[in-house]
Design a protein around this motif. Structure first.
Motif, mmCIF file in Angstrom:
data_model
loop_
_atom_site.group_PDB
_atom_site.id
_atom_site.type_symbol
_atom_site.label_atom_id
_atom_site.label_comp_id
_atom_site.label_asym_id
_atom_site.label_seq_id
_atom_site.Cartn_x
_atom_site.Cartn_y
_atom_site.Cartn_z
ATOM 1 N N SER A 172 -0.383 7.795 2.148
ATOM 2 C CA SER A 172 0.856 7.694 1.378
ATOM 3 C C SER A 172 2.121 7.680 2.220
ATOM 4 C CB SER A 172 0.942 8.852 0.378
ATOM 5 O OG SER A 172 1.050 10.084 1.070
ATOM 6 N N LYS B 104 -0.753 12.057 1.532
ATOM 7 C CA LYS B 104 -2.135 12.014 1.071
ATOM 8 C C LYS B 104 -2.902 11.336 2.196
ATOM 9 C CE LYS B 104 -5.159 10.291 -2.591
ATOM 10 N NZ LYS B 104 -5.248 9.410 -3.787
ATOM 11 N N LYS B 105 -4.058 11.915 2.553
ATOM 12 C CA LYS B 105 -4.803 11.362 3.678
ATOM 13 C C LYS B 105 -6.291 11.552 3.480
ATOM 14 C CE LYS B 105 -4.724 13.673 7.629
ATOM 15 N NZ LYS B 105 -4.232 14.349 8.818
ATOM 16 N N GLN C 157 -4.017 16.351 0.247
ATOM 17 C CA GLN C 157 -2.569 16.169 0.133
ATOM 18 C C GLN C 157 -1.943 17.248 1.000
ATOM 19 O OE1 GLN C 157 -0.474 13.850 -1.520
ATOM 20 N NE2 GLN C 157 1.007 14.905 -0.228
ATOM 21 N N THR C 158 -1.271 16.837 2.071
ATOM 22 C CA THR C 158 -0.685 17.812 2.990
ATOM 23 C C THR C 158 0.729 18.173 2.572
ATOM 24 O OG1 THR C 158 0.296 16.211 4.533
ATOM 25 C CG2 THR C 158 -2.034 16.787 4.880
ATOM 26 N N ASN C 159 1.177 19.310 3.038
ATOM 27 C CA ASN C 159 2.557 19.751 2.840
ATOM 28 C C ASN C 159 3.403 19.285 4.013
ATOM 29 O OD1 ASN C 159 2.045 21.212 0.433
ATOM 30 N ND2 ASN C 159 1.148 22.859 1.647
ATOM 31 N N VAL D 79 -8.184 13.799 -4.698
ATOM 32 C CA VAL D 79 -8.205 14.880 -3.720
ATOM 33 C C VAL D 79 -9.502 15.672 -3.899
ATOM 34 C CG1 VAL D 79 -7.088 17.045 -3.036
ATOM 35 C CG2 VAL D 79 -5.700 15.016 -3.543
#
Length: 148
Positions: A77, A140-141, A52-54, A36
């Protein structure tokens, strides 16, 4: 807006002078192994951001546009739902364009939602209102910011 599979990413390299370098980076790295953070490939004009998004609902995902940059978004992910509305159809929010962050937010839900799975990508141009990050778990992107 473009949605396709990563195996076809090279077909879009001619759309912008910086796309070829972005494609080369994406093809030559194990994206899942990237930490990240941000990597500048060509100063601020070409940046790879691993995030990493919520978790986020459609109601929480605000429509946004960028005046100066094109986004190439790649979920790694898990499945991500991305909203789309042409910028000309977006309803302005109270907040004005933020030049430092190159972002304008809009009111309401997107007109259309697209499912983008690992192994796929979405490209959003300045004329594309988009509401990314709709996912029950977060993902995760990779977000590549390309100077338009």
């Amino acid at each position: 807006m473009i949605v396709d599979t990563l195996e076809n990413l090279e077909k879009y390299a001619g759309l912008n002078p910086l796309f070829a370098q972005a494609v080369e980076f994406l093809k030559s790295h194990d994206l899942n192994a990237l930490e990240v953070g941000k990597t500048e490939l060509q100063g601020k004009n070409l940046v790879v951001n691993v995030a990493q998004t919520n978790p986020k609902t459609k109601e929480q995902a605000k429509l946004e546009t960028h005046n100066e940059f094109i986004d190439i978004q790649i979920p790694l992910s898990g499945i991500e739902i991305m909203g789309y509305t042409p910028a000309t159809s977006c309803t302005p929010a109270d907040a004005a364009y933020n030049a430092e962050k190159d972002i304008t937010f809009f009111e309401g839900l997107a007109e259309t939602y697209v499912t983008v799975k690992p192994g796929m990508f979405a490209i959003f141009f300045p004329q594309d209102g988009h509401a990314p990050g709709v996912t029950p778990e977060g993902v995760k992107k990779v977000i590549v910011k390309v100077k338009a």
